[in-house]
Design a protein around this motif. Structure first.
Motif, PDB file in Angstrom:
ATOM      1  N   MET A  54     -16.643 -29.358  11.732  1.00  0.00           N
ATOM      2  CA  MET A  54     -15.436 -29.325  12.565  1.00  0.00           C
ATOM      3  C   MET A  54     -14.392 -28.433  11.904  1.00  0.00           C
ATOM      4  N   SER A  55     -13.884 -27.469  12.642  1.00  0.00           N
ATOM      5  CA  SER A  55     -12.907 -26.536  12.092  1.00  0.00           C
ATOM      6  C   SER A  55     -11.630 -27.251  11.709  1.00  0.00           C
ATOM      7  N   GLU A  56     -11.020 -26.809  10.580  1.00  0.00           N
ATOM      8  CA  GLU A  56      -9.751 -27.405  10.172  1.00  0.00           C
ATOM      9  C   GLU A  56      -8.614 -26.938  11.066  1.00  0.00           C
ATOM     10  N   ASN A  57      -8.822 -25.836  11.805  1.00  0.00           N
ATOM     11  CA  ASN A  57      -7.820 -25.347  12.750  1.00  0.00           C
ATOM     12  C   ASN A  57      -8.219 -25.756  14.157  1.00  0.00           C
ATOM     13  N   LEU A  58      -7.395 -26.587  14.783  1.00  0.00           N
ATOM     14  CA  LEU A  58      -7.704 -27.066  16.125  1.00  0.00           C
ATOM     15  C   LEU A  58      -7.431 -25.991  17.166  1.00  0.00           C
ATOM     16  N   LEU A  59      -6.362 -25.214  16.946  1.00  0.00           N
ATOM     17  CA  LEU A  59      -5.943 -24.188  17.906  1.00  0.00           C
ATOM     18  C   LEU A  59      -5.730 -22.872  17.166  1.00  0.00           C
ATOM     19  N   THR A  60      -6.320 -21.799  17.683  1.00  0.00           N
ATOM     20  CA  THR A  60      -6.202 -20.489  17.031  1.00  0.00           C
ATOM     21  C   THR A  60      -5.936 -19.406  18.069  1.00  0.00           C
ATOM     22  N   LEU A  61      -4.938 -18.576  17.822  1.00  0.00           N
ATOM     23  CA  LEU A  61      -4.672 -17.393  18.639  1.00  0.00           C
ATOM     24  C   LEU A  61      -5.018 -16.172  17.814  1.00  0.00           C
ATOM     25  N   SER A  62      -5.793 -15.267  18.399  1.00  0.00           N
ATOM     26  CA  SER A  62      -6.228 -14.063  17.683  1.00  0.00           C
ATOM     27  C   SER A  62      -5.932 -12.825  18.527  1.00  0.00           C
ATOM     28  N   GLY A  63      -4.975 -12.029  18.067  1.00  0.00           N
ATOM     29  CA  GLY A  63      -4.651 -10.769  18.740  1.00  0.00           C
ATOM     30  C   GLY A  63      -4.216 -10.933  20.182  1.00  0.00           C
ATOM     31  N   VAL A  64      -3.411 -11.961  20.459  1.00  0.00           N
ATOM     32  CA  VAL A  64      -3.033 -12.273  21.845  1.00  0.00           C
ATOM     33  C   VAL A  64      -1.881 -11.392  22.327  1.00  0.00           C
ATOM     34  N   HIS A  65      -2.119 -10.722  23.435  1.00  0.00           N
ATOM     35  CA  HIS A  65      -1.094  -9.935  24.126  1.00  0.00           C
ATOM     36  C   HIS A  65      -0.795 -10.609  25.470  1.00  0.00           C
ATOM     37  N   THR A  66       0.473 -10.588  25.864  1.00  0.00           N
ATOM     38  CA  THR A  66       0.861 -11.113  27.174  1.00  0.00           C
ATOM     39  C   THR A  66       1.827 -10.150  27.846  1.00  0.00           C
ATOM     40  N   HIS A  67       1.513  -9.804  29.073  1.00  0.00           N
ATOM     41  CA  HIS A  67       2.411  -9.003  29.909  1.00  0.00           C
ATOM     42  C   HIS A  67       2.975  -9.901  31.004  1.00  0.00           C
ATOM     43  N   ILE A  68       4.256  -9.756  31.276  1.00  0.00           N
ATOM     44  CA  ILE A  68       4.895 -10.443  32.398  1.00  0.00           C
ATOM     45  C   ILE A  68       5.481  -9.357  33.289  1.00  0.00           C
ATOM     46  N   GLY A  69       4.807  -9.098  34.396  1.00  0.00           N
ATOM     47  CA  GLY A  69       5.197  -7.967  35.220  1.00  0.00           C
ATOM     48  C   GLY A  69       5.033  -6.680  34.419  1.00  0.00           C
ATOM     49  N   THR A 110      -8.488 -20.023  21.043  1.00  0.00           N
ATOM     50  CA  THR A 110      -9.593 -20.940  20.818  1.00  0.00           C
ATOM     51  C   THR A 110      -9.056 -22.335  20.553  1.00  0.00           C
ATOM     52  N   PHE A 111      -9.547 -23.303  21.321  1.00  0.00           N
ATOM     53  CA  PHE A 111      -9.149 -24.702  21.164  1.00  0.00           C
ATOM     54  C   PHE A 111     -10.407 -25.539  20.966  1.00  0.00           C
ATOM     55  N   GLY A 112     -10.498 -26.169  19.797  1.00  0.00           N
ATOM     56  CA  GLY A 112     -11.675 -26.979  19.516  1.00  0.00           C
ATOM     57  C   GLY A 112     -12.960 -26.181  19.594  1.00  0.00           C
ATOM     58  N   GLY A 113     -12.893 -24.902  19.256  1.00  0.00           N
ATOM     59  CA  GLY A 113     -14.071 -24.041  19.275  1.00  0.00           C
ATOM     60  C   GLY A 113     -14.355 -23.362  20.594  1.00  0.00           C
ATOM     61  N   GLU A 114     -13.572 -23.680  21.636  1.00  0.00           N
ATOM     62  CA  GLU A 114     -13.786 -23.087  22.965  1.00  0.00           C
ATOM     63  C   GLU A 114     -12.689 -22.084  23.284  1.00  0.00           C
ATOM     64  N   ASP A 115     -13.069 -20.914  23.792  1.00  0.00           N
ATOM     65  CA  ASP A 115     -12.087 -19.912  24.195  1.00  0.00           C
ATOM     66  C   ASP A 115     -11.468 -20.339  25.526  1.00  0.00           C
ATOM     67  N   ILE A 116     -10.164 -20.619  25.507  1.00  0.00           N
ATOM     68  CA  ILE A 116      -9.478 -21.131  26.709  1.00  0.00           C
ATOM     69  C   ILE A 116      -8.562 -20.086  27.337  1.00  0.00           C
ATOM     70  N   ALA A 117      -8.610 -18.845  26.845  1.00  0.00           N
ATOM     71  CA  ALA A 117      -7.627 -17.832  27.258  1.00  0.00           C
ATOM     72  C   ALA A 117      -7.623 -17.576  28.755  1.00  0.00           C
ATOM     73  N   GLN A 118      -8.774 -17.736  29.415  1.00  0.00           N
ATOM     74  CA  GLN A 118      -8.832 -17.438  30.844  1.00  0.00           C
ATOM     75  C   GLN A 118      -9.013 -18.697  31.700  1.00  0.00           C
ATOM     76  N   LEU A 119      -8.866 -19.864  31.081  1.00  0.00           N
ATOM     77  CA  LEU A 119      -9.013 -21.105  31.841  1.00  0.00           C
ATOM     78  C   LEU A 119      -7.740 -21.410  32.626  1.00  0.00           C
ATOM     79  N   PRO A 120      -7.854 -22.078  33.786  1.00  0.00           N
ATOM     80  CA  PRO A 120      -6.659 -22.503  34.515  1.00  0.00           C
ATOM     81  C   PRO A 120      -5.939 -23.628  33.782  1.00  0.00           C
TER      82      PRO A 120
END
Length: 241
Positions: free
Chosen positions: A1-16, A63-73
């Motif tokens: 089990m990863s010691e990091n529950l939530l990980t963001l890697s190179g995240v970009h966000t555009h708003i408009g 990544t949350f709990g080992g699952e990539d959630i970036a495109q999940l609703p």
């Protein structure tokens, strides 16, 4: 089990047309309270909203709990065990405190179906929630609304609690109550990510810290080390803790 529950890697966000996050790297260790600090406009709230899928990452992995959630609703992200308390708290003002809590307890069709032991635990953290159980939520004070907002987020078991500026606009006595409640939540095993401007709040609660500026994380480490380094505080935040 990863010691990091939530990980963001190179995240970009555009708003408009606006490019807000420019490659955020952030880790939230399991079982710890991570503070996300930074000047106004640094990208902290955008980071939280991107984690929740309210704004979609245009690039990178979440990544949350080992699952990539970036495109999940957003509803699916919540179902995985991520709770979010926005800065505006999102209280339904015309509903009672009880009705607000029942809406958040998605597995219950009536108040009687909410886990009683869990409710009693929440009441021990936030006595005002029990005291004003049948009152319209819109009639509560700012501090009481914040307590209700956090209570809704934890009315069902969650793996991680994400909260945007929980102490904003609150009186010192209410802030101390909130600090005690978050400390108890952490002791119960909940992983917490907090955006906060109240430096005393951050120093007393934080295990790890990430500091943002201009849409990226410019510093990450232990909260204790940052709190003890006044020169680093000035360079990162323009102030001393």
């Amino acid at each position: 089990m990863s010691e990091n529950l939530l990980t963001l890697s190179g995240v970009h966000t555009h708003i408009g047309a606006y490019h807000i996050l420019h490659g955020v790297d952030l880790v939230v260790p399991r079982g710890q309270l991570t503070m996300l600090l930074g000047r106004n406009g640094a990208g902290k709230t955008t980071t939280l909203r991107t984690i929740m899928g309210l704004w979609r990452a245009s690039q990178g992995r979440i990544t949350f709990g080992g699952e990539d959630i970036a495109q999940l609703p957003t509803p699916r992200i919540a179902e995985l065990g991520v709770a979010y308390v926005p800065e505006n708290m999102g209280i339904f003002a015309d509903l009672t405190v009880k009705e607000n809590m029942l809406l958040a307890a998605r597995g219950a069709r009536s108040v009687q179906q909410i886990d009683r032991n869990r409710l009693e635990w929440i009441f021990s953290l936030f006595p005002a929630v029990e005291k004003f159980w049948n009152h319209p939520a819109g009639k509560l004070s700012g501090g009481q609304k914040q307590m209700l907002a956090v209570s809704r987020a934890i009315v069902e078991p969650r793996q991680v609690l994400i909260v945007d500026e929980p102490s904003k606009g609150l009186a010192p006595a209410i802030i101390n109550n909130m600090i005690d409640a978050f400390a108890s939540l952490k002791q119960s095993g909940v992983t917490i990510l907090l955006v906060e401007q109240n430096i005393n709040f951050a120093k007393r609660l934080g295990d790890s810290v990430a500091v943002m500026d201009n849409g990226v994380v410019v510093h990450a480490g232990s909260m204790k080390a940052l709190a003890e380094n006044e020169e680093l505080q000035h360079s990162l935040l323009g102030l001393a803790l």
